[in-house]
Scaffold this active site. Structure first.
Site, PDB file in Angstrom:
ATOM      1  N   TYR A  53       0.846  -1.190   0.000  1.00  0.00           N
ATOM      2  CA  TYR A  53       0.000   0.000   0.000  1.00  0.00           C
ATOM      3  C   TYR A  53       0.883   1.242   0.000  1.00  0.00           C
ATOM      4  O   TYR A  53       1.188   1.834   1.040  1.00  0.00           O
ATOM      5  CB  TYR A  53      -0.949  -0.008   1.196  1.00  0.00           C
ATOM      6  CG  TYR A  53      -1.979  -1.118   1.151  1.00  0.00           C
ATOM      7  CD1 TYR A  53      -2.201  -1.852  -0.011  1.00  0.00           C
ATOM      8  CD2 TYR A  53      -2.739  -1.436   2.265  1.00  0.00           C
ATOM      9  CE1 TYR A  53      -3.132  -2.868  -0.053  1.00  0.00           C
ATOM     10  CE2 TYR A  53      -3.677  -2.453   2.232  1.00  0.00           C
ATOM     11  CZ  TYR A  53      -3.869  -3.163   1.068  1.00  0.00           C
ATOM     12  OH  TYR A  53      -4.799  -4.185   1.036  1.00  0.00           O
ATOM     13  N   HIS A 127      -0.771 -12.244   0.661  1.00  0.00           N
ATOM     14  CA  HIS A 127      -1.624 -11.258   0.004  1.00  0.00           C
ATOM     15  C   HIS A 127      -2.400 -11.800  -1.199  1.00  0.00           C
ATOM     16  O   HIS A 127      -3.597 -11.540  -1.350  1.00  0.00           O
ATOM     17  CB  HIS A 127      -0.773 -10.058  -0.436  1.00  0.00           C
ATOM     18  CG  HIS A 127      -1.550  -8.796  -0.603  1.00  0.00           C
ATOM     19  ND1 HIS A 127      -1.000  -7.551  -0.456  1.00  0.00           N
ATOM     20  CD2 HIS A 127      -2.845  -8.575  -0.896  1.00  0.00           C
ATOM     21  CE1 HIS A 127      -1.917  -6.622  -0.667  1.00  0.00           C
ATOM     22  NE2 HIS A 127      -3.041  -7.221  -0.944  1.00  0.00           N
ATOM     23  N   SER A 207     -12.778  -3.925   0.258  1.00  0.00           N
ATOM     24  CA  SER A 207     -13.639  -3.098  -0.600  1.00  0.00           C
ATOM     25  C   SER A 207     -15.103  -3.442  -0.390  1.00  0.00           C
ATOM     26  O   SER A 207     -15.856  -3.652  -1.357  1.00  0.00           O
ATOM     27  CB  SER A 207     -13.259  -3.247  -2.073  1.00  0.00           C
ATOM     28  OG  SER A 207     -12.039  -2.624  -2.347  1.00  0.00           O
ATOM     29  N   PRO A 208     -15.572  -3.496   0.859  1.00  0.00           N
ATOM     30  CA  PRO A 208     -16.964  -3.901   1.112  1.00  0.00           C
ATOM     31  C   PRO A 208     -17.991  -2.922   0.564  1.00  0.00           C
ATOM     32  O   PRO A 208     -19.150  -3.297   0.372  1.00  0.00           O
ATOM     33  CB  PRO A 208     -17.033  -3.976   2.641  1.00  0.00           C
ATOM     34  CG  PRO A 208     -15.984  -3.026   3.110  1.00  0.00           C
ATOM     35  CD  PRO A 208     -14.875  -3.160   2.112  1.00  0.00           C
ATOM     36  N   LEU A 209     -17.567  -1.686   0.308  1.00  0.00           N
ATOM     37  CA  LEU A 209     -18.494  -0.681  -0.219  1.00  0.00           C
ATOM     38  C   LEU A 209     -18.334  -0.492  -1.723  1.00  0.00           C
ATOM     39  O   LEU A 209     -18.918   0.409  -2.303  1.00  0.00           O
ATOM     40  CB  LEU A 209     -18.298   0.653   0.509  1.00  0.00           C
ATOM     41  CG  LEU A 209     -18.461   0.584   2.031  1.00  0.00           C
ATOM     42  CD1 LEU A 209     -18.176   1.928   2.659  1.00  0.00           C
ATOM     43  CD2 LEU A 209     -19.866   0.100   2.406  1.00  0.00           C
ATOM     44  N   GLY A 210     -17.502  -1.330  -2.341  1.00  0.00           N
ATOM     45  CA  GLY A 210     -17.345  -1.274  -3.785  1.00  0.00           C
ATOM     46  C   GLY A 210     -16.052  -0.676  -4.278  1.00  0.00           C
ATOM     47  O   GLY A 210     -15.833  -0.575  -5.481  1.00  0.00           O
ATOM     48  N   GLY A 211     -15.184  -0.255  -3.359  1.00  0.00           N
ATOM     49  CA  GLY A 211     -13.905   0.303  -3.775  1.00  0.00           C
ATOM     50  C   GLY A 211     -13.858   1.808  -3.611  1.00  0.00           C
ATOM     51  O   GLY A 211     -14.880   2.481  -3.461  1.00  0.00           O
TER      52      GLY A 211
END
Length: 285
Positions: A53, A127, A207-211
């Site tokens: 990251y 990863h 990315s649970p909200l879509g990224g």
């Protein structure tokens, strides 16, 4: 803050995904530190990061270094389980590459230890599978790090059901987490979620909200999330996380954030109770 478990460690039911604070479009350091501190103030005890990251080739581990600084400057920093990862690389041209070789994973772990300033990493995850390296060899390196005390807990990321079962076997039953992409837009990891529920392994949706680029569009893209959000007087993003939490007690979402208000809205999902009919409607999306 409601809690769940990763292995034998109790963590906040929602963690902080720190990636947006270090890649392209990242905020200045002051805002990132404020975001992490706001999460800690609200009771977050799980932060997700990775050595990959970062944005530029010369700054490998930027996110880990940022988290270490934030934790060291907060009185609750010692209560946090930091989950980091190795095996993914960013050459600095915006691309992502792979190195799942045991040698690289062990060297990457040592570097992460130094950046985080700890004697043992709380949760270390492979990863992403590297097609050039047998999966058993990569996970074997994670097992070695666990046996050597370099890491306290072991996990895998971007894994399919067969790889989950194989990792559990190689690790001698010590696999504690699987971190896969899962969101209303990406439902193909539901089978891995179900397997984790069966095995009692934590499932960490990334990315649970879509990224990063699409999280704000959740309500406009998926009407049921917007309608139910309006009925409860909350954001569609909060509804999305509450829906995930209701799927299984092993689910621990790690929504990304780079603003204090964003992570605070996400954390409020732990108090949102959806009805059975609402959950069924969202499942059908």
């Amino acid at each position: 803050m409601h809690t769940r478990r990763i292995g034998d460690v109790e963590v906040s039911a929602i963690g902080l995904g720190a990636m947006p604070m270090s890649i392209e479009g990242r905020p200045d350091e002051a805002r990132s530190l404020a975001t992490i501190h706001a999460a800690l103030d609200a009771g977050v005890t799980l932060i997700d990061t990775a050595d990959a990251y970062h944005r530029d080739a010369h700054e490998v581990g930027h996110n880990e270094t940022l988290i270490a600084k934030a934790l060291a400057s907060h009185d609750r920093g010692g209560d946090v389980l930091v989950a980091t990862k190795g095996g993914h690389l960013r050459p600095g041209d915006g691309s992502w590459t792979l190195d799942g070789s045991p040698r690289h994973l062990k060297e990457a772990c040592e570097a992460s230890l130094r950046r985080l300033g700890v004697e043992a990493i709380g949760l270390y995850q492979f990863h992403r599978p590297d097609p050039r390296v047998p999966y058993a060899e990569s996970v074997g390196a994670i097992r070695d790090l666990l046996d050597e005390g370099k890491i306290r807990l072991a996990g895998i990321s971007n894994a399919n059901p067969d790889q989950i079962r194989q990792a559990q076997e190689i690790l001698g039953g010590r696999l504690v987490s699987v971190q896969n992409q899962f969101s209303p837009a990406f439902r193909s990891s539901e089978q891995e979620l179900d397997l984790c529920d069966e095995l009692g392994i934590a499932f960490l949706p990334w990315s649970p909200l879509g990224g990063i680029s699409r999280a704000g569009e959740l309500g406009s893209t998926y009407a049921p999330f917007a309608r139910i959000a309006e009925a409860h007087g909350v954001s569609p993003q909060r509804v999305c996380l509450a829906w995930m939490l209701a799927k299984s007690p092993v689910v621990v979402p790690i929504p990304g954030a780079s603003r204090p208000e964003t992570i605070l809205d996400s954390l409020a999902a732990t108090d949102l109770v959806l009805t059975a009919d609402e959950l069924a409607e969202l499942d059908a999306v």
